[in-house]
Motif scaffolding. Structure first.
Motif, mmCIF file in Angstrom:
data_model
loop_
_atom_site.group_PDB
_atom_site.id
_atom_site.type_symbol
_atom_site.label_atom_id
_atom_site.label_comp_id
_atom_site.label_asym_id
_atom_site.label_seq_id
_atom_site.Cartn_x
_atom_site.Cartn_y
_atom_site.Cartn_z
ATOM 1 N N ASN A 104 96.464 -2.842 -19.707
ATOM 2 C CA ASN A 104 95.712 -3.253 -18.658
ATOM 3 C C ASN A 104 96.660 -4.130 -18.969
ATOM 4 O O ASN A 104 96.613 -4.690 -16.999
ATOM 5 N N VAL A 105 96.590 -5.252 -19.334
ATOM 6 C CA VAL A 105 97.647 -6.037 -19.237
ATOM 7 C C VAL A 105 98.815 -6.878 -18.378
ATOM 8 O O VAL A 105 98.550 -6.595 -17.677
ATOM 9 N N ASP A 157 88.999 -4.343 -25.450
ATOM 10 C CA ASP A 157 90.367 -5.196 -25.968
ATOM 11 C C ASP A 157 91.451 -3.623 -25.792
ATOM 12 O O ASP A 157 91.508 -2.714 -25.578
ATOM 13 N N THR A 210 92.380 -10.449 -16.650
ATOM 14 C CA THR A 210 93.768 -10.912 -17.715
ATOM 15 C C THR A 210 95.060 -11.102 -17.241
ATOM 16 O O THR A 210 95.533 -11.965 -16.991
ATOM 17 N N GLU A 230 107.654 0.180 -24.184
ATOM 18 C CA GLU A 230 106.734 0.810 -24.437
ATOM 19 C C GLU A 230 106.219 1.238 -25.844
ATOM 20 O O GLU A 230 107.809 0.671 -25.784
ATOM 21 N N ARG A 281 88.500 -3.374 -30.586
ATOM 22 C CA ARG A 281 89.826 -3.397 -30.087
ATOM 23 C C ARG A 281 90.078 -2.122 -31.202
ATOM 24 O O ARG A 281 88.989 -1.598 -31.866
ATOM 25 N N ASN A 324 97.920 -10.814 -27.499
ATOM 26 C CA ASN A 324 97.302 -12.073 -28.620
ATOM 27 C C ASN A 324 98.624 -12.093 -30.250
ATOM 28 O O ASN A 324 98.558 -11.469 -30.273
HETATM 29 P P1 NAD Z 1 95.879 -1.316 -23.767
HETATM 30 O O1 NAD Z 1 95.549 -0.810 -24.522
HETATM 31 O O2 NAD Z 1 96.232 -1.741 -22.554
HETATM 32 O O3 NAD Z 1 97.420 -1.592 -23.758
HETATM 33 C C1 NAD Z 1 98.817 -1.771 -24.621
HETATM 34 C C2 NAD Z 1 99.835 -1.525 -24.134
HETATM 35 O O4 NAD Z 1 100.650 -1.696 -25.302
HETATM 36 C C3 NAD Z 1 99.953 -0.193 -23.335
HETATM 37 O O5 NAD Z 1 100.625 0.480 -22.545
HETATM 38 C C4 NAD Z 1 100.557 0.653 -25.587
HETATM 39 O O6 NAD Z 1 100.953 1.791 -25.316
HETATM 40 C C5 NAD Z 1 101.630 -0.579 -25.424
HETATM 41 N N1 NAD Z 1 102.145 -0.964 -26.524
HETATM 42 C C6 NAD Z 1 101.250 -0.882 -27.884
HETATM 43 N N2 NAD Z 1 102.418 -0.357 -28.896
HETATM 44 C C7 NAD Z 1 103.394 -0.886 -28.140
HETATM 45 C C8 NAD Z 1 104.582 -0.950 -28.747
HETATM 46 N N3 NAD Z 1 105.034 -1.483 -30.446
HETATM 47 N N4 NAD Z 1 105.735 -1.505 -28.020
HETATM 48 C C9 NAD Z 1 105.901 -1.682 -27.180
HETATM 49 N N5 NAD Z 1 104.066 -1.031 -26.210
HETATM 50 C C10 NAD Z 1 103.777 -0.460 -27.186
HETATM 51 O O7 NAD Z 1 95.220 -2.958 -24.495
HETATM 52 P P2 NAD Z 1 95.479 -5.034 -23.595
HETATM 53 O O8 NAD Z 1 93.596 -4.868 -23.114
HETATM 54 O O9 NAD Z 1 96.723 -4.929 -22.115
HETATM 55 O O10 NAD Z 1 96.235 -5.328 -24.458
HETATM 56 C C11 NAD Z 1 96.954 -6.203 -24.840
HETATM 57 C C12 NAD Z 1 97.406 -7.567 -25.654
HETATM 58 O O11 NAD Z 1 96.430 -8.551 -24.834
HETATM 59 C C13 NAD Z 1 96.359 -7.615 -26.843
HETATM 60 O O12 NAD Z 1 98.031 -8.721 -27.630
HETATM 61 C C14 NAD Z 1 95.471 -8.074 -26.584
HETATM 62 O O13 NAD Z 1 94.756 -8.943 -27.905
HETATM 63 C C15 NAD Z 1 95.570 -8.794 -25.342
HETATM 64 N N6 NAD Z 1 94.402 -9.184 -24.769
HETATM 65 C C16 NAD Z 1 93.613 -8.488 -23.788
HETATM 66 C C17 NAD Z 1 92.277 -8.478 -23.116
HETATM 67 C C18 NAD Z 1 91.846 -7.353 -22.150
HETATM 68 O O14 NAD Z 1 91.077 -8.705 -21.236
HETATM 69 N N7 NAD Z 1 92.437 -6.498 -21.952
HETATM 70 C C19 NAD Z 1 92.102 -10.284 -22.821
HETATM 71 C C20 NAD Z 1 93.052 -11.198 -23.166
HETATM 72 C C21 NAD Z 1 94.095 -10.351 -24.152
#
Ligand code: NAD
Length: 479
Positions: free
Chosen positions: A237-238, A152, A198, A259, A78, A335
Motif C-alpha cells: 500500500n505505502v 497496517d 500514507t 520485494e 498488522r 515504521n
Molecule cells: P502492505 O502489507 O500493504 O505492504 C508491505 C509490502 O512489503 C508488501 O508488498 C510485501 O510483499 C513487502 N514485503 C514484505 N516483506 C518484505 C521484505 N522482506 N522485503 C521487501 N519487501 C517486503 O503494508 P503497508 O500498509 O504498505 O505497510 C508498510 C509499512 O508502512 C509498515 O512498516 C507499516 O507499519 C507502515 N505504515 C503503513 C501505513 C498504512 O496506512 N498502511 C501507515 C503508516 C505506516
C-alpha cells in the motif's frame, strides 16, 4: 532483515527508546515525566480459537496502548507471522509521537495478529478477523471514543469493514459506531483518499523537503524531485502509492524495487504500475521482464540512487548492510526501517533521514479526517461545494460583463474557467488537509533542526516537537 549470525542489535522497542532518549537528553522535563512518557501503559495479549478446515486453530493477537494523554488512542492492526509484543509496543510508541507531531488529537496504540493472511481464504480471514475484533471490542480496545484501529501491514479496507460491522453488531444503539475504526471502504463509512494517504503523505513530505534548497544540499543533492533516482523497498500500500505518485507527478525515476521474493533494478527507470500489476498477477516480482532481477531483494537497497524509500518492515537498514547503502537521502515510509545503530552510522556519514514518525504520518492524518467525518455524519464538502461554485460563477459573470463593455477586448480561457468554477469535492479537501499537515509538521521539525546547535538531525527534531507537545498535554491534565 538480519541474516543468521548477523551483528546483534537492540530490539525494535529498544531502538525506539534509544532514539527517544537521545531527544529527552536535550530537554528539561519535570522529574519522572520522561519515564511516564516512554513506557507503554498496557499491552493486552489474547489467544482465541476458530474452527476452520475441520479443526480448532488458536491465534495470538495483541493490542498495546502506549499513551492515553489524549483519547481515543489510535494505531493500525498488522497481520504478519512476525508480530510479537515487542514489535507492537514499539509501533504503539511511535504512534504516540507521530500523532503529536502532526497534531492529530490521539494517544498512541497498535495491534497485531500472528498470522500470514496468504495462508487463509477470504471467508476464513473474515471469521478470524471478526473473532479477534470481538475479543478487543468487549474490552473497549476497539471503541470510537477510546481506541480506534486502522490498517497496517497485511490488512486493508476489507478487514476494517469487517471490524466496523462487528462493532456495530455488538453496539447496535451506538450512533457513532462507524467511528470505531478508520481505513474503511467508502461505501462503509470511509473517506476519499484514505487508501493512498500514507504514500501520498510520503510524496508531500518529499515535496516539502525539496522546497528548501539548503535542506536538499544537506542531503548532498540539488534541484527538484524531477529526475531523482529512487529505490523503494516493498510495493504494498505505502510503497506502491509513494512510488507511483513520485513517478507520475514529480518526474522521479524509480530505478529499483525490492520485494519479498527478490528485487528489480533498471537504471533507466521501472514502470511502477506495470510492476504492481505483475505482482498482483504472479504473487511477486520474479520473472518481471523489463529489469535485472536479483534473488536477494535487500541488495537492491545498496544500489546507487539519490533517495531510498524503505516501505516494507522494520530493521531492514541495519548494522549488517548500512555500510553499503549509497543513498544520501532516506525517507522512512515504513515504521522503524533503520535500526538505532544504522541511524548513528548514517548520521555520522552525513546522510539525511526523514524519520518515520513524520514520513508515514499521512495515514493517521487522513484517518483523523475519517473519524471526524464519521462523528459528524456528513461528507466533507457537502454543505459548501455548490455555494462555493455559485460565488465563483458570480465573479466569472461579472468579468464577462465588464469584458463585453469594452468590446470583448480579452477573454477568460475555458480551462481556467472550468477549474475556477468547480467547487472542491471530498478528495480535494482531504488532499489539501493532508498537504497542509505535512507542510506544517515539516516546518516545526526544521525550525529546531536549523535553529538549535545541539540538534543535528531531523529525527531528534521530530522527537523534540512531539515530546514537548505531549508534555504540555500532561501539564494541562495536572500530572
Ligand atoms: P502492505 O502489507 O500493504 O505492504 C508491505 C509490502 O512489503 C508488501 O508488498 C510485501 O510483499 C513487502 N514485503 C514484505 N516483506 C518484505 C521484505 N522482506 N522485503 C521487501 N519487501 C517486503 O503494508 P503497508 O500498509 O504498505 O505497510 C508498510 C509499512 O508502512 C509498515 O512498516 C507499516 O507499519 C507502515 N505504515 C503503513 C501505513 C498504512 O496506512 N498502511 C501507515 C503508516 C505506516
Amino acid at each position: 532483515m538480519q541474516n543468521p549470525g548477523a551483528i546483534k542489535e537492540p530490539s525494535f522497542r529498544e531502538s525506539v527508546d534509544l532514539m527517544f532518549n537521545r531527544a529527552v537528553a536535550l530537554m528539561d522535563l519535570p522529574p519522572g515525566l520522561e519515564e511516564k512518557i516512554r513506557v507503554c501503559n498496557a499491552t493486552y495479549t489474547v489467544r482465541f480459537g476458530v474452527r476452520l478446515r475441520g479443526q480448532i486453530h488458536t491465534f495470538t493477537g495483541y493490542r498495546s496502548v502506549h499513551s492515553e494523554h489524549m483519547e481515543p488512542v489510535k494505531g493500525g492492526i498488522r497481520y504478519a507471522l512476525s508480530v510479537n509484543q515487542n514489535e507492537v509496543e514499539a509501533l504503539a510508541a511511535l504512534m504516540t509521537y507521530k500523532c503529536a507531531l502532526v497534531e492529530a488529537p490521539f494517544g498512541g496504540s497498535k495491534g497485531g495478529l500472528c498470522i500470514d493472511p496468504r495462508d487463509w481464504n477470504d471467508d476464513e480471514l473474515e471469521r478470524i478477523t471478526r473473532r479477534f475484533a470481538f475479543e478487543l471490542i468487549k474490552r473497549d480496545l476497539i471503541n470510537p471514543s477510546q481506541n480506534v484501529p486502522a490498517p497496517d501491514m497485511g490488512t486493508g479496507e476489507r478487514e476494517m469493514a469487517w471490524i466496523a460491522d462487528q462493532y456495530h453488531r455488538m453496539n447496535t444503539t451506538d450512533i457513532n459506531s462507524q467511528a470505531c475504526v478508520t481505513g474503511k471502504p467508502l461505501h462503509a463509512g470511509g473517506i476519499a483518499g484514505r487508501v493512498e494517504a500514507t504514500g501520498r503523505g510520503v510524496q508531500y513530505a518529499l515535496r516539502e523537503f525539496f522546497r528548501y534548497p539548503e535542506d536538499v544540499a544537506a542531503a548532498q543533492l540539488s534541484g527538484t524531485l524531477d529526475g531523482k533516482r529512487i529505490v523503494v523497498q516493498g510495493l504494498g500500500n505505502v510503497g506502491y502509492h509513494a512510488a507511483k505518485f513520485l513517478q507520475e507527478e514529480d518526474g522521479a525515476l524509480i530505478v529499483g524495487i525490492a520485494e519479498r521474493d527478490g528485487g528489480l533494478f533498471n537504471a533507466a527507470g521501472l514502470n511502477v504500475e506495470s510492476v504492481h500489476g505483475w505482482i498482483a498477477k504472479h504473487g511477486g516480482v520474479t520473472g518481471y521482464p523489463d529489469a535485472t532481477f536479483v534473488a536477494d531483494g535487500a541488495s537492491v537497497l545498496e544500489e546507487e540512487c539519490d533517495i531510498l524509500i524503505p516501505a516494507a518492515l522494520e530493521g531492514t537498514i541495519n548494522l549488517n548492510n548500512v555500510t553499503r547503502i549509497q543513498a544520501t537521502l532516506i525517507i522512512e515510509a515504513a515504521n522503524g526501517p533503520v535500526t538505532a545503530g544504522a541511524d548513528e552510522y548514517l548520521r555520522n556519514k552525513g546522510v539525511v533521514i526523514i524519520p518515520d514518525m513524520y514520513a508515514n504520518a499521512g495515514g493517521v492524518t487522513v484517518s483523523y479526517f475519517e473519524w471526524v467525518k464519521n462523528l459528524s455524519h456528513i461528507r466533507f464538502g457537502r454543505m459548501q461545494r455548490r455555494q462555493e461554485e455559485s460565488r465563483h460563477q458570480l465573479v466569472v459573470d461579472e468579468l464577462e460583463r465588464l469584458n463585453r463593455n469594452i468590446g470583448d477586448a480579452w477573454s477568460i480561457s475555458p480551462d481556467f474557467k472550468a477549474k475556477y468554477l468547480r467547487g472542491a469535492d471530498e478528495l480535494e479537501l482531504v488532499r489539501s488537509g493532508l498537504d497542509d499537515t505535512m507542510r506544517a509538521a515539516y516546518q516545526s521539525m526544521r525550525e529546531i533542526w536549523h535553529g538549535r546547535d545541539d540538534v543535528t538531525d531531523l529525527r531528534v527534531a521530530a522527537y523534540l516537537v512531539a515530546i514537548s507537545r505531549i508534555e504540555q498535554s500532561y501539564r494541562a491534565k495536572g500530572l
